[in-house]
Write a protein that holds these residues in place. Structure first.
Motif, mmCIF file in Angstrom:
data_model
loop_
_atom_site.group_PDB
_atom_site.id
_atom_site.type_symbol
_atom_site.label_atom_id
_atom_site.label_comp_id
_atom_site.label_asym_id
_atom_site.label_seq_id
_atom_site.Cartn_x
_atom_site.Cartn_y
_atom_site.Cartn_z
ATOM 1 N N VAL A 1 0.843 -1.196 0.000
ATOM 2 C CA VAL A 1 0.000 0.000 0.000
ATOM 3 C C VAL A 1 0.881 1.250 0.000
ATOM 4 C CG1 VAL A 1 -1.794 1.283 1.247
ATOM 5 C CG2 VAL A 1 -1.783 -1.230 1.281
ATOM 6 N N ALA A 2 0.546 2.217 -0.834
ATOM 7 C CA ALA A 2 1.268 3.496 -0.823
ATOM 8 C C ALA A 2 1.009 4.182 0.509
ATOM 9 C CB ALA A 2 0.795 4.375 -1.977
ATOM 10 N N VAL A 3 2.060 4.451 1.267
ATOM 11 C CA VAL A 3 1.889 4.982 2.614
ATOM 12 C C VAL A 3 2.832 6.157 2.838
ATOM 13 C CG1 VAL A 3 3.497 3.291 3.586
ATOM 14 C CG2 VAL A 3 1.832 4.385 5.078
ATOM 15 N N GLY A 4 2.314 7.154 3.514
ATOM 16 C CA GLY A 4 3.098 8.341 3.825
ATOM 17 C C GLY A 4 2.899 8.753 5.270
ATOM 18 N N VAL A 5 3.630 9.772 5.663
ATOM 19 C CA VAL A 5 3.504 10.328 7.003
ATOM 20 C C VAL A 5 3.043 11.771 6.888
ATOM 21 C CG1 VAL A 5 5.974 10.898 7.014
ATOM 22 C CG2 VAL A 5 4.698 10.905 9.153
ATOM 23 N N LEU A 6 2.129 12.139 7.751
ATOM 24 C CA LEU A 6 1.682 13.519 7.857
ATOM 25 C C LEU A 6 2.132 14.033 9.217
ATOM 26 C CD1 LEU A 6 0.068 15.581 6.200
ATOM 27 C CD2 LEU A 6 -1.974 14.853 7.433
ATOM 28 N N VAL A 7 3.095 14.933 9.219
ATOM 29 C CA VAL A 7 3.561 15.529 10.472
ATOM 30 C C VAL A 7 2.599 16.672 10.773
ATOM 31 C CG1 VAL A 7 5.537 16.495 11.712
ATOM 32 C CG2 VAL A 7 5.921 14.967 9.774
ATOM 33 N N ALA A 8 1.535 16.319 11.487
ATOM 34 C CA ALA A 8 0.458 17.299 11.655
ATOM 35 C C ALA A 8 -0.336 17.024 12.921
ATOM 36 C CB ALA A 8 -0.474 17.264 10.447
ATOM 37 N N PRO A 9 -0.606 18.119 13.648
ATOM 38 C CA PRO A 9 -0.037 19.423 13.405
ATOM 39 C C PRO A 9 1.365 19.547 14.006
ATOM 40 C CG PRO A 9 -1.454 19.572 15.305
ATOM 41 C CD PRO A 9 -1.544 18.142 14.804
ATOM 42 N N VAL A 10 2.133 20.447 13.439
ATOM 43 C CA VAL A 10 3.410 20.824 14.042
ATOM 44 C C VAL A 10 3.112 21.904 15.072
ATOM 45 C CG1 VAL A 10 5.706 21.753 13.651
ATOM 46 C CG2 VAL A 10 4.615 20.341 11.881
ATOM 47 N N VAL A 11 3.387 21.619 16.331
ATOM 48 C CA VAL A 11 3.100 22.572 17.401
ATOM 49 C C VAL A 11 4.351 23.402 17.675
ATOM 50 C CG1 VAL A 11 2.272 22.895 19.754
ATOM 51 C CG2 VAL A 11 1.475 20.921 18.414
ATOM 52 N N PRO A 12 4.350 24.675 17.275
ATOM 53 C CA PRO A 12 5.543 25.513 17.460
ATOM 54 C C PRO A 12 5.939 25.604 18.932
ATOM 55 C CG PRO A 12 3.970 26.575 15.987
ATOM 56 C CD PRO A 12 3.259 25.398 16.604
ATOM 57 N N GLY A 13 7.224 25.430 19.192
ATOM 58 C CA GLY A 13 7.703 25.530 20.555
ATOM 59 C C GLY A 13 7.465 24.300 21.400
ATOM 60 N N LEU A 14 6.866 23.255 20.802
ATOM 61 C CA LEU A 14 6.578 22.044 21.563
ATOM 62 C C LEU A 14 6.993 20.787 20.800
ATOM 63 C CD1 LEU A 14 5.382 21.243 24.312
ATOM 64 C CD2 LEU A 14 3.163 20.973 23.175
ATOM 65 N N THR A 15 6.629 20.699 19.515
ATOM 66 C CA THR A 15 6.978 19.505 18.730
ATOM 67 C C THR A 15 7.761 19.831 17.469
ATOM 68 O OG1 THR A 15 4.951 19.499 17.369
ATOM 69 C CG2 THR A 15 4.839 18.407 19.525
ATOM 70 N N ASP A 16 7.945 21.103 17.145
ATOM 71 C CA ASP A 16 8.578 21.456 15.876
ATOM 72 C C ASP A 16 9.994 20.891 15.745
ATOM 73 O OD1 ASP A 16 9.257 23.164 17.943
ATOM 74 O OD2 ASP A 16 9.227 24.989 16.731
ATOM 75 N N HIS A 17 10.714 20.810 16.864
ATOM 76 C CA HIS A 17 12.088 20.297 16.819
ATOM 77 C C HIS A 17 12.144 18.814 16.481
ATOM 78 C CE1 HIS A 17 10.685 19.099 20.809
ATOM 79 N NE2 HIS A 17 11.674 18.221 20.827
ATOM 80 N N GLU A 18 11.018 18.113 16.586
ATOM 81 C CA GLU A 18 10.985 16.674 16.331
ATOM 82 C C GLU A 18 10.822 16.322 14.852
ATOM 83 O OE1 GLU A 18 9.121 13.785 18.993
ATOM 84 O OE2 GLU A 18 8.072 15.484 19.908
ATOM 85 N N MET A 19 10.551 17.301 14.006
ATOM 86 C CA MET A 19 10.239 16.999 12.611
ATOM 87 C C MET A 19 11.287 16.107 11.939
ATOM 88 S SD MET A 19 9.444 19.595 9.448
ATOM 89 C CE MET A 19 7.896 20.226 10.098
ATOM 90 N N PRO A 20 12.600 16.414 12.035
ATOM 91 C CA PRO A 20 13.583 15.530 11.395
ATOM 92 C C PRO A 20 13.543 14.096 11.931
ATOM 93 C CG PRO A 20 14.569 17.652 11.928
ATOM 94 C CD PRO A 20 13.243 17.619 12.616
ATOM 95 N N ALA A 21 13.407 13.943 13.244
ATOM 96 C CA ALA A 21 13.387 12.604 13.836
ATOM 97 C C ALA A 21 12.141 11.835 13.417
ATOM 98 C CB ALA A 21 13.458 12.708 15.359
ATOM 99 N N ILE A 22 11.004 12.516 13.354
ATOM 100 C CA ILE A 22 9.764 11.859 12.925
ATOM 101 C C ILE A 22 9.902 11.358 11.493
ATOM 102 C CG2 ILE A 22 7.339 12.256 12.346
ATOM 103 C CD1 ILE A 22 7.224 14.216 14.726
ATOM 104 N N LEU A 23 10.389 12.214 10.600
ATOM 105 C CA LEU A 23 10.520 11.824 9.204
ATOM 106 C C LEU A 23 11.538 10.697 9.035
ATOM 107 C CD1 LEU A 23 10.354 15.386 7.657
ATOM 108 C CD2 LEU A 23 8.664 13.563 7.349
ATOM 109 N N GLN A 24 12.621 10.739 9.797
ATOM 110 C CA GLN A 24 13.626 9.677 9.719
ATOM 111 C C GLN A 24 13.019 8.344 10.174
ATOM 112 O OE1 GLN A 24 16.700 10.183 8.451
ATOM 113 N NE2 GLN A 24 17.088 7.974 8.570
ATOM 114 N N ALA A 25 12.308 8.350 11.288
ATOM 115 C CA ALA A 25 11.713 7.119 11.814
ATOM 116 C C ALA A 25 10.653 6.570 10.868
ATOM 117 C CB ALA A 25 11.104 7.379 13.197
ATOM 118 N N CYS A 26 9.844 7.451 10.310
ATOM 119 C CA CYS A 26 8.790 7.005 9.393
ATOM 120 C C CYS A 26 9.378 6.509 8.084
ATOM 121 C CB CYS A 26 7.801 8.139 9.154
ATOM 122 S SG CYS A 26 6.791 8.548 10.598
ATOM 123 N N GLY A 27 10.439 7.158 7.622
ATOM 124 C CA GLY A 27 11.105 6.690 6.416
ATOM 125 C C GLY A 27 11.679 5.296 6.612
#
Length: 355
Positions: free
Chosen positions: A225-251
């Motif tokens: 199945v074609a599958v992707g990740v939606l980093v949403a919502p990005v909470v500024p000042g709370l979760t924004d710093h996690e974006m690279p780690a989330i994408l790496q783990a999901c990849g």
């Protein structure tokens, strides 16, 4: 007349403990907090029959990526505190707060209504989004199976479907999704907001854990199945710093597509989210709200098409740059899953010839 629950600290397993006034009501009454018993602080979820006689909603928003959608449920027991769909409950006479996650309307006839719509000669085969508003794999789906029955209909017609969810339960239906995927007719975005389990339980109390979401991505990928990740919502000042780690783990789990959406707080969601910050992260409250305002022209919400999904200003550009860089490093393509309606058929009839 809308009931308003006065805040008295968080309720375990719920995103919010308050019921802000319905914006369509003119009268509000308040409970006496001294008169509330312990049971009233642990409300049970109620499931109400939704007697809608149509199931396909047509979208007029140019920035969401789909034209039609179905939602088997209204309200969502996942209880995500920030959910942009909370104010839709006010149109039903409820509150955006605790009501949204404890009073769930169930469209029991959704599969039959969907079959009737797809059988009409007037239906033009196209991608149908599920969970355009509330999550189709929220907890009650495990027992009722309405989403699965809708997928059975879509698989029978070979009509393409795109799903967005925060729940591992989507992996249950990978047999049907794989069947559709053989005709490029199925795609799933798993929404991952944080890899921090403690934060996830506070912010999205009845969703699947981050590790379970990664496992869902893996299982869907293995099923073809074609599958992707939606980093949403990005909470500024709370979760924004996690974006690279989330994408790496999901990849690494198998995601091949990605998108993101910065947090916005429409209507009563502002009040709900502010109370949540006071309960759980009071030391970060002003920083988080300040950064949201920097994205939203000095406000906590931006309803304008386009900018509402990306934000504006220097911070928005920095977030976009970080996302693009993190996607490249994770080996994930930015953008949407491309699906096809070329294999659409009506049972008992021939496959349609589509341009």
């Amino acid at each position: 007349m809308e009931r308003e629950l006065k805040p008295a600290g968080p309720i375990h397993g719920r995103g919010t403990a308050i019921n802000p006034p319905n914006r369509f009501d003119t009268l509000v009454y308040e409970d006496d907090p001294d008169a509330l018993d312990s049971d009233s602080r642990r409300p049970r979820t109620e499931y109400l029959r939704d007697a809608s006689r149509s199931i396909i909603a047509h979208n007029q928003s140019p920035d969401v990526g789909f034209d039609v959608s179905i939602n088997p449920y209204r309200g969502c027991e996942h209880g995500c505190v920030y959910c942009f769909a909370r104010p839709t409950h006010e149109m039903l006479g409820f509150s955006s707060g605790l009501d949204f996650e404890t009073k769930i309307l169930v469209k029991e006839d959704a599969p039959e209504l969907l079959r009737a719509e797809l059988s009409k000669p007037s239906w033009q085969p196209q991608v149908i989004a599920i969970s355009g508003v509330t999550d189709c794999y929220q907890p009650i789906e495990r027992r009722l199976g309405i989403t699965r029955r809708c997928l059975e209909v879509l698989a029978e017609f070979r009509n393409p479907v795109l799903i967005v969810t925060k729940n591992h339960l989507v992996a249950r239906d990978r047999d049907l999704l794989a069947d559709l995927a053989r005709n490029s007719a199925a795609g799933v975005f798993v929404s991952v907001t944080s890899l921090d389990g403690d934060l996830q339980r506070k912010m999205e109390p009845r969703t699947s854990s981050p590790q379970r979401r990664l496992d869902a991505i893996r299982l869907l990928r293995e099923a073809g199945v074609a599958v992707g990740v939606l980093v949403a919502p990005v909470v500024p000042g709370l979760t924004d710093h996690e974006m690279p780690a989330i994408l790496q783990a999901c990849g690494q789990a198998g995601a091949r597509f990605a998108g993101y959406v910065p947090l916005r707080l429409p209507y009563a969601v502002k009040e709900i989210f502010e109370h949540w910050l006071e309960d759980h992260y009071p030391d970060r409250k002003e920083k988080v709200l300040g950064r949201i305002r920097s994205l939203r022209g000095g406000k906590l919400n931006d309803p304008n098409f386009g900018s509402r999904l990306r934000g504006e200003g220097v911070y928005a550009q920095e977030m976009a740059t970080l996302f693009a860089l993190a996607c490249r490093r994770a080996g994930i393509a930015e953008g949407r899953i491309r699906l096809s309606a070329a294999a659409f058929r009506r049972p008992g009839g021939r496959q349609l010839a589509l341009l």
